[in-house]
Design an enzyme around this catalytic site. Structure first.
Site, PDB file in Angstrom:
ATOM      1  N   SER A  63      11.472  -3.118  -1.807  1.00  0.00           N
ATOM      2  CA  SER A  63       9.820  -3.527  -2.244  1.00  0.00           C
ATOM      3  C   SER A  63       9.516  -2.421  -2.997  1.00  0.00           C
ATOM      4  CB  SER A  63       9.634  -3.042  -0.889  1.00  0.00           C
ATOM      5  OG  SER A  63       9.451  -4.045   0.227  1.00  0.00           O
ATOM      6  N   HIS A  83       9.743   6.540   0.706  1.00  0.00           N
ATOM      7  CA  HIS A  83       9.085   7.872   1.779  1.00  0.00           C
ATOM      8  C   HIS A  83       8.605   9.165   1.883  1.00  0.00           C
ATOM      9  CE1 HIS A  83      12.034   4.918   3.718  1.00  0.00           C
ATOM     10  NE2 HIS A  83      13.338   5.552   2.238  1.00  0.00           N
TER      11      HIS A  83
END
Length: 279
Positions: free
Chosen positions: A111, A150
């Site tokens: 994404s 992340h």
């Protein structure tokens, strides 16, 4: 019933599955955990190799015979992936410069990669690599910029790198406050019945709720996937991406995914309309 369950070696995913993995949330499923990076899971989903798996929201545009589970989504609330450059660099500071730059990405179906294309209004020269290798590639000049995801979104070394574009802020500023769609969990309608998918979805919701109700124990479990980060950092990261929309993406989460695909089609990044089906 035995099912294969794919998730990433990341603290937020581990946190979500703590209730199931610890046996605190019981189910009628024998779960075989498959732990791989998100782009590998995206590719495995294309081949229908897993019954239930985490995937990038972007990857759903290319999947057939999968439905999205209401729980387990990763949505940013005015935060998300970040494009970093070497500190002091003036080569990539505008969308026009980013279009001409060489940028390290953590996967074509992530994404983050789609959001970057939407934000800068076009394509760019991309080099696909492990998300862990991206900061070093920027530092050594192998690429002009790097797209970090992340926990690197909050831990990149600010003495070495600068933020050239905050995609979470860009999305929130331009999409009427919709959450930033990043990760989802999907179930295969080829290998699971509707009732089995609904049953697993309920169990998964309970697992996330158990983690949120027992956050210290769940974070301790998740730290085995924390890549050496301190507990405070892992707790901060988990609380960012395990939020109220993780329990149930609801209308706003579904709308965010639909809006991402609508814009991607308008910009001819994806070819067709995407029907977003949520259990």
């Amino acid at each position: 019933m035995e099912i294969t369950l794919g998730h990433t070696p990341d603290a937020d995913d581990a946190f979500m599955f703590y209730g199931i993995a610890s046996g605190k949330v019981r189910s009628g499923f024998a779960v075989k955990h498959v732990i791989q990076d998100i782009e590998t899971l995206n590719r495995r989903a294309l081949k229908h190799e897993l019954d239930v798996t985490a995937v990038s929201a972007h990857a759903y545009a290319y999947l057939n015979d999968y439905v999205i589970l209401k729980s387990g989504g990763s949505f940013g609330l005015n935060y998300g992936p970040i494009v970093i450059t070497k500190k002091g660099s003036s080569k990539v500071t505008t969308p026009e410069q980013l279009q001409k730059a060489t940028i390290a990405i953590p996967g074509k179906m992530t994404s983050a990669n789609l959001l970057l294309k939407l934000a800068i209004g076009g394509r760019f020269r991309e080099i696909e690599m492990s998300f862990e290798a991206i900061p070093d590639a920027v530092a050594t000049g192998k690429v002009d910029a790097g797209l970090v995801i992340h926990e690197a979104q909050i831990t990149f070394d600010k003495t070495k790198f600068a933020s050239a574009l905050d995609l979470g802020r860009w999305w929130s500023d331009n999409m009427g406050g919709l959450p930033v769609p990043l990760g989802i969990n999907v179930a295969s309608t080829r290998t699971m019945s509707k009732s089995q998918i609904t049953e697993f979805s309920d169990i998964f919701t309970k697992s996330i709720k158990y983690g949120l109700d027992n956050i210290d124990a769940a974070v301790r479990y998740a730290m085995q996937y924390g890549r050496g980060q301190p507990k405070e950092t892992i707790t901060k990261f988990v609380k960012m991406y395990v939020n109220e929309l993780t329990l149930n993406m609801g209308r706003s989460g579904k709308q965010a995914i639909e809006r991402m695909f609508e814009i991607a089609k308008e910009k001819k990044i994806i070819d067709a309309d995407v029907a977003v089906k949520v259990v």
